[in-house]
Design a protein around this motif. Structure first.
Motif, PDB file in Angstrom:
ATOM      1  N   GLY A  12       0.825  -1.201   0.000  1.00  0.00           N
ATOM      2  CA  GLY A  12       0.000   0.000   0.000  1.00  0.00           C
ATOM      3  C   GLY A  12       0.855   1.244   0.000  1.00  0.00           C
ATOM      4  N   ASN A  13       0.219   2.386   0.110  1.00  0.00           N
ATOM      5  CA  ASN A  13       0.955   3.638   0.032  1.00  0.00           C
ATOM      6  C   ASN A  13       1.953   3.792   1.173  1.00  0.00           C
ATOM      7  N   HIS A  14       1.658   3.297   2.363  1.00  0.00           N
ATOM      8  CA  HIS A  14       2.613   3.402   3.466  1.00  0.00           C
ATOM      9  C   HIS A  14       3.809   2.484   3.246  1.00  0.00           C
ATOM     10  N   ASP A  15       3.554   1.303   2.652  1.00  0.00           N
ATOM     11  CA  ASP A  15       4.645   0.372   2.364  1.00  0.00           C
ATOM     12  C   ASP A  15       5.585   0.917   1.292  1.00  0.00           C
ATOM     13  N   ALA A  16       5.103   1.790   0.438  1.00  0.00           N
ATOM     14  CA  ALA A  16       5.902   2.317  -0.669  1.00  0.00           C
ATOM     15  C   ALA A  16       6.976   3.307  -0.210  1.00  0.00           C
ATOM     16  N   TRP A  17       6.883   3.793   1.019  1.00  0.00           N
ATOM     17  CA  TRP A  17       7.856   4.779   1.482  1.00  0.00           C
ATOM     18  C   TRP A  17       9.276   4.228   1.495  1.00  0.00           C
ATOM     19  N   THR A  18       9.467   3.015   1.994  1.00  0.00           N
ATOM     20  CA  THR A  18      10.828   2.469   2.043  1.00  0.00           C
ATOM     21  C   THR A  18      11.366   2.251   0.633  1.00  0.00           C
ATOM     22  N   GLN A  19      10.505   1.902  -0.300  1.00  0.00           N
ATOM     23  CA  GLN A  19      10.931   1.737  -1.699  1.00  0.00           C
ATOM     24  C   GLN A  19      11.342   3.088  -2.280  1.00  0.00           C
ATOM     25  N   ALA A  20      10.543   4.106  -2.027  1.00  0.00           N
ATOM     26  CA  ALA A  20      10.826   5.430  -2.590  1.00  0.00           C
ATOM     27  C   ALA A  20      12.075   6.061  -1.984  1.00  0.00           C
ATOM     28  N   VAL A  21      12.250   5.907  -0.681  1.00  0.00           N
ATOM     29  CA  VAL A  21      13.364   6.573   0.004  1.00  0.00           C
ATOM     30  C   VAL A  21      14.658   5.777  -0.085  1.00  0.00           C
ATOM     31  N   GLY A  23      14.932   2.484  -1.737  1.00  0.00           N
ATOM     32  CA  GLY A  23      14.998   1.467  -2.777  1.00  0.00           C
ATOM     33  C   GLY A  23      14.807   0.054  -2.240  1.00  0.00           C
ATOM     34  N   ILE A  24      14.187  -0.066  -1.062  1.00  0.00           N
ATOM     35  CA  ILE A  24      13.984  -1.370  -0.421  1.00  0.00           C
ATOM     36  C   ILE A  24      12.490  -1.651  -0.344  1.00  0.00           C
ATOM     37  N   ASP A  25      12.098  -2.792  -0.857  1.00  0.00           N
ATOM     38  CA  ASP A  25      10.702  -3.203  -0.750  1.00  0.00           C
ATOM     39  C   ASP A  25      10.590  -4.059   0.504  1.00  0.00           C
ATOM     40  N   TYR A  26      10.413  -3.390   1.637  1.00  0.00           N
ATOM     41  CA  TYR A  26      10.403  -4.050   2.939  1.00  0.00           C
ATOM     42  C   TYR A  26       9.282  -5.075   3.048  1.00  0.00           C
ATOM     43  N   LEU A  27       8.093  -4.744   2.561  1.00  0.00           N
ATOM     44  CA  LEU A  27       6.976  -5.671   2.653  1.00  0.00           C
ATOM     45  C   LEU A  27       7.268  -6.947   1.866  1.00  0.00           C
ATOM     46  N   ARG A  28       7.882  -6.822   0.704  1.00  0.00           N
ATOM     47  CA  ARG A  28       8.248  -8.008  -0.084  1.00  0.00           C
ATOM     48  C   ARG A  28       9.196  -8.898   0.727  1.00  0.00           C
ATOM     49  N   ASP A  29      10.197  -8.293   1.355  1.00  0.00           N
ATOM     50  CA  ASP A  29      11.173  -9.056   2.134  1.00  0.00           C
ATOM     51  C   ASP A  29      10.525  -9.752   3.331  1.00  0.00           C
ATOM     52  N   VAL A  30       9.687  -9.033   4.062  1.00  0.00           N
ATOM     53  CA  VAL A  30       9.026  -9.606   5.232  1.00  0.00           C
ATOM     54  C   VAL A  30       8.072 -10.723   4.814  1.00  0.00           C
ATOM     55  N   THR A  31       7.301 -10.477   3.772  1.00  0.00           N
ATOM     56  CA  THR A  31       6.341 -11.480   3.297  1.00  0.00           C
ATOM     57  C   THR A  31       7.065 -12.742   2.837  1.00  0.00           C
ATOM     58  N   THR A  35       6.249 -16.385   4.418  1.00  0.00           N
ATOM     59  CA  THR A  35       5.595 -17.351   3.536  1.00  0.00           C
ATOM     60  C   THR A  35       6.130 -17.175   2.114  1.00  0.00           C
ATOM     61  N   PRO A  36       7.179 -17.920   1.767  1.00  0.00           N
ATOM     62  CA  PRO A  36       7.863 -17.726   0.486  1.00  0.00           C
ATOM     63  C   PRO A  36       7.016 -17.971  -0.765  1.00  0.00           C
ATOM     64  N   LYS A  37       5.906 -18.694  -0.652  1.00  0.00           N
ATOM     65  CA  LYS A  37       5.108 -19.021  -1.839  1.00  0.00           C
ATOM     66  C   LYS A  37       4.043 -17.978  -2.162  1.00  0.00           C
ATOM     67  N   VAL A  38       3.967 -16.917  -1.378  1.00  0.00           N
ATOM     68  CA  VAL A  38       2.933 -15.913  -1.583  1.00  0.00           C
ATOM     69  C   VAL A  38       3.122 -15.201  -2.926  1.00  0.00           C
ATOM     70  N   ILE A  39       2.014 -14.870  -3.574  1.00  0.00           N
ATOM     71  CA  ILE A  39       2.052 -14.038  -4.781  1.00  0.00           C
ATOM     72  C   ILE A  39       2.109 -12.599  -4.293  1.00  0.00           C
ATOM     73  N   TYR A  40       3.126 -11.860  -4.719  1.00  0.00           N
ATOM     74  CA  TYR A  40       3.317 -10.495  -4.231  1.00  0.00           C
ATOM     75  C   TYR A  40       3.517  -9.551  -5.400  1.00  0.00           C
ATOM     76  N   ASP A  41       2.955  -8.370  -5.278  1.00  0.00           N
ATOM     77  CA  ASP A  41       3.213  -7.304  -6.241  1.00  0.00           C
ATOM     78  C   ASP A  41       3.111  -5.978  -5.507  1.00  0.00           C
ATOM     79  N   GLN A  42       3.928  -5.027  -5.903  1.00  0.00           N
ATOM     80  CA  GLN A  42       3.874  -3.710  -5.264  1.00  0.00           C
ATOM     81  C   GLN A  42       2.589  -2.976  -5.584  1.00  0.00           C
ATOM     82  N   ASP A  43       2.024  -3.215  -6.758  1.00  0.00           N
ATOM     83  CA  ASP A  43       0.905  -2.389  -7.204  1.00  0.00           C
ATOM     84  C   ASP A  43      -0.347  -3.163  -7.596  1.00  0.00           C
TER      85      ASP A  43
END
Length: 167
Positions: A12-21, A23-31, A35-43
């Motif tokens: 979501g928009n709050h998760d995008a802050w670490t990516q914008a500032v 360059g780290i997609d923190y939610l992707r890393d935590v997810t 659970t490594p098999k999760v389908i993930y997308d930033q948008d």
């Protein structure tokens, strides 16, 4: 509790802050760590639910373009009219209660689901004038491979009772 059971996740928009500032997609890393098999997308995650010989293509976004103050699921429904590539769509971001609404998907049933806020006291929602929310936060779709239909619920207890009626 729920993280290991996740099937997909969209940031979501709050998760995008670490990516914008940074360059780290923190939610992707935590997810991925939980659970490594999760389908993930930033948008925009595009997911097809397949049961037996039936398929229901869907889209999950945090925010949909064109959300209206008069129709909270208008952005999802508009997304369908622009793309015609899904019959169920999920969104969030609006700081309102969970909502499920049927829409016409070119003569078939479409479902627009809006996840509700998980905050007990949403000061931001109060500040922008959102009416008091009901207690519905999670939304559910039950897919019926026999008929090819979908049923949406904006209340987990009712969805659970519905599913238990088949035992």
């Amino acid at each position: 509790k729920i993280a290991p059971k996740l099937l997909w996740s969209v940031s979501g928009n709050h998760d995008a802050w670490t990516q914008a500032v940074a360059g780290i997609d923190y939610l992707r890393d935590v997810t991925a760590a939980i659970t490594p098999k999760v389908i993930y997308d930033q948008d925009d995650a595009r997911i097809t639910v397949a049961i037996d010989r039936r398929e229901w293509p869907g889209r999950v976004r945090h925010k949909w373009r064109g959300t209206s103050i008069y129709n909270a699921t208008h952005g999802i429904e508009r997304g369908y009219r622009e793309d015609h590539n899904f019959v169920w769509g999920v969104g969030a971001h609006t700081h309102v209660s969970g909502l499920v609404r049927s829409f016409n998907a070119s003569g078939d049933q479409g479902l627009a689901l809006l996840c509700g806020t998980y905050k007990r006291d949403d000061t931001f929602a109060r500040r922008i004038g959102v009416s008091k929310m009901n207690k519905s936060t999670a939304v559910t779709i039950v897919f019926d491979p026999e008929s090819g239909s979908m049923t949406g619920f904006d209340n987990l207890q009712i969805a659970a009772k519905f599913l238990q009626s088949f035992d």
